[in-house]
Design an enzyme around this catalytic site. Structure first.
Site, PDB file in Angstrom:
ATOM      1  N   HIS A  61      39.118  50.954  52.285  1.00 31.98           N
ATOM      2  CA  HIS A  61      37.890  50.867  51.504  1.00 31.98           C
ATOM      3  C   HIS A  61      37.848  49.479  50.863  1.00 31.98           C
ATOM      4  O   HIS A  61      38.782  48.689  51.025  1.00 31.98           O
ATOM      5  CB  HIS A  61      37.796  51.977  50.459  1.00 31.98           C
ATOM      6  CG  HIS A  61      38.879  51.972  49.423  1.00 31.98           C
ATOM      7  ND1 HIS A  61      40.228  52.123  49.729  1.00 31.98           N
ATOM      8  CD2 HIS A  61      38.820  51.851  48.061  1.00 31.98           C
ATOM      9  CE1 HIS A  61      40.931  52.101  48.618  1.00 31.98           C
ATOM     10  NE2 HIS A  61      40.112  51.926  47.594  1.00 31.98           N
ATOM     11  N   HIS A  63      37.586  48.497  47.571  1.00 34.37           N
ATOM     12  CA  HIS A  63      38.042  48.199  46.214  1.00 34.37           C
ATOM     13  C   HIS A  63      38.973  46.990  46.272  1.00 34.37           C
ATOM     14  O   HIS A  63      39.741  46.820  47.227  1.00 34.37           O
ATOM     15  CB  HIS A  63      38.765  49.404  45.600  1.00 34.37           C
ATOM     16  CG  HIS A  63      37.818  50.427  45.039  1.00 34.37           C
ATOM     17  ND1 HIS A  63      38.206  51.704  44.707  1.00 34.37           N
ATOM     18  CD2 HIS A  63      36.493  50.338  44.729  1.00 34.37           C
ATOM     19  CE1 HIS A  63      37.167  52.371  44.217  1.00 34.37           C
ATOM     20  NE2 HIS A  63      36.118  51.567  44.230  1.00 34.37           N
ATOM     21  N   ASP A  65      41.792  45.859  45.063  1.00 32.53           N
ATOM     22  CA  ASP A  65      43.233  45.865  45.282  1.00 32.53           C
ATOM     23  C   ASP A  65      43.601  46.206  46.722  1.00 32.53           C
ATOM     24  O   ASP A  65      44.772  46.178  47.093  1.00 32.53           O
ATOM     25  CB  ASP A  65      43.935  46.816  44.306  1.00 32.53           C
ATOM     26  CG  ASP A  65      43.400  48.240  44.339  1.00 32.53           C
ATOM     27  OD1 ASP A  65      42.217  48.429  44.648  1.00 32.53           O
ATOM     28  OD2 ASP A  65      44.168  49.181  44.046  1.00 32.53           O
ATOM     29  N   HIS A 133      37.251  59.683  47.877  1.00 34.62           N
ATOM     30  CA  HIS A 133      37.451  58.727  46.791  1.00 34.62           C
ATOM     31  C   HIS A 133      36.097  58.410  46.170  1.00 34.62           C
ATOM     32  O   HIS A 133      35.084  59.035  46.496  1.00 34.62           O
ATOM     33  CB  HIS A 133      38.135  57.476  47.342  1.00 34.62           C
ATOM     34  CG  HIS A 133      38.712  56.575  46.299  1.00 34.62           C
ATOM     35  ND1 HIS A 133      39.401  57.036  45.208  1.00 34.62           N
ATOM     36  CD2 HIS A 133      38.694  55.212  46.190  1.00 34.62           C
ATOM     37  CE1 HIS A 133      39.788  56.017  44.463  1.00 34.62           C
ATOM     38  NE2 HIS A 133      39.360  54.905  45.032  1.00 34.62           N
ATOM     39  N   ASP A 196      43.673  55.765  48.767  1.00 33.03           N
ATOM     40  CA  ASP A 196      42.990  56.348  47.615  1.00 33.03           C
ATOM     41  C   ASP A 196      42.153  57.575  47.978  1.00 33.03           C
ATOM     42  O   ASP A 196      41.123  57.474  48.649  1.00 33.03           O
ATOM     43  CB  ASP A 196      42.093  55.303  46.970  1.00 33.03           C
ATOM     44  CG  ASP A 196      42.870  54.105  46.473  1.00 33.03           C
ATOM     45  OD1 ASP A 196      44.000  53.894  46.940  1.00 33.03           O
ATOM     46  OD2 ASP A 196      42.340  53.357  45.623  1.00 33.03           O
ATOM     47  N   HIS A 254      51.437  52.737  46.099  1.00 28.37           N
ATOM     48  CA  HIS A 254      50.213  52.638  45.291  1.00 28.37           C
ATOM     49  C   HIS A 254      50.436  53.252  43.904  1.00 28.37           C
ATOM     50  O   HIS A 254      49.675  54.085  43.431  1.00 28.37           O
ATOM     51  CB  HIS A 254      49.050  53.336  46.019  1.00 28.37           C
ATOM     52  CG  HIS A 254      47.689  52.950  45.504  1.00 28.37           C
ATOM     53  ND1 HIS A 254      47.052  53.657  44.509  1.00 28.37           N
ATOM     54  CD2 HIS A 254      46.841  51.955  45.860  1.00 28.37           C
ATOM     55  CE1 HIS A 254      45.867  53.113  44.273  1.00 28.37           C
ATOM     56  NE2 HIS A 254      45.721  52.074  45.079  1.00 28.37           N
TER      57      HIS A 254
END
Length: 304
Positions: A61, A63, A65, A133, A196, A254
């Site tokens: 995805h 995001h 990080d 998520h 995530d 993570h």
């Protein structure tokens, strides 16, 4: 070669000892780089991983990080003179973010973008499943084709030697000897990466039968309410995911920066992991995928 190189294990923000996400999987001549967060280029240098090894980049995805290291990695590949095509897989809803990140990189790489918007195969042996998520997120799964392992004593008894062994493999029968007479089935290895997500059917499908499952373990079980709010897994939920899928080895990663010592998370995962070996990853770990041909599981090797 089937080896996972852990480049970073931090969730959201890096710490003094943990870099942002990044995982390089060496798989049958390919190098798949998953979720390159900030600092991935440097971590590759520390791990002794050449940019020439990367053939695919897979984003779960968009995001930060999980993707903000992309421009640096692409620029480094151009600087290093990588000439082969590099395939970039990512959720289609992240197209604008991916285009912006790619635009920041030095031009000159043969980069081929492959957005996906649903479950299924995205390349030979590589498939995705949707996760749960806060933005569109997909996990990845690699499945090696099943094969056969020759049995030397049976080959010798049948008088099959040298180039005739390869011929028998290709043709399935030679001088009255069948391939199945002198070999046994060898199940292909399976790898899955679940980042995530809250618990969901997609994560279960990815984990099913995996020899090695890399799973986020952002929160301890004590913080299950936070995990539910932000749609992440707890350590125990990651363990349960491994048990439900009959996973051979579970690699936890993570981690939230609130946990300076993740041994407690590893223990919480082990309680629910069934027969899976549980490893709490550290930056620069190298993990060899266990072979399905032999009992037992390969231990984590020491960081380099």
């Amino acid at each position: 070669m089937h080896e996972l190189v852990v480049l970073g294990i931090a969730s959201q923000v890096p710490t003094r000892t943990r870099n942002h996400n990044g995982y390089l999987l060496r798989w049958n001549g390919e190098g798949l780089l998953f979720d390159p967060g900030e600092g991935t280029q440097r971590q590759m240098t520390l791990a002794g991983v050449s940019s020439h090894r990367v053939t695919r980049i897979c984003l779960t995805h968009v995001h930060g990080d999980h993707c903000l290291g992309l421009p640096g990695v692409l620029s480094r590949m151009v600087l290093d003179g990588v000439a082969h095509p590099v395939h970039l897989h990512y959720p289609a809803s992240g197209e604008d973010v991916v285009r912006a990140l790619v635009s920041l990189a030095t031009p000159g790489l043969d980069l081929r973008r492959h957005p996906h918007a649903g479950p299924g195969p995205v390349a030979a042996g590589l498939e995705v499943r949707p996760l749960l998520h806060r933005v569109e997120t997909y996990g990845y799964r690699l499945v090696e084709p099943d094969g056969r392992t020759f049995l030397p004593d049976r080959l010798a008894a049948a008088g099959i030697t040298g180039p005739d062994v390869g011929r028998l493999r290709r043709e399935g029968r030679l001088r009255g000897v069948r391939l199945e007479d002198v070999s046994e089935p060898r199940p292909g290895r399976r790898f899955a990466l679940v980042m995530d997500t809250a618990p969901c059917p997609g994560a279960e499908e990815l984990a099913d039968g995996a020899d090695l499952l890399v799973a986020e373990s952002t929160f301890a079980d004590d913080d299950a309410a936070l995990a539910a709010r932000y749609r992440h897994l707890t350590a125990g939920q990651a363990g349960a995911l491994a048990a439900g899928g009959g996973v051979g080895m579970l690699v936890l990663t993570h981690f939230s920066s609130r946990y300076t010592d993740v041994d407690r998370l590893a223990e919480q995962a082990r309680v629910r992991a069934g027969g899976a070996t549980v490893v709490a990853a550290q930056d620069l770990d190298r993990i060899v995928l266990p072979s399905r041909r032999r009992p037992g599981r390969a231990p984590r090797t020491a960081p380099r």
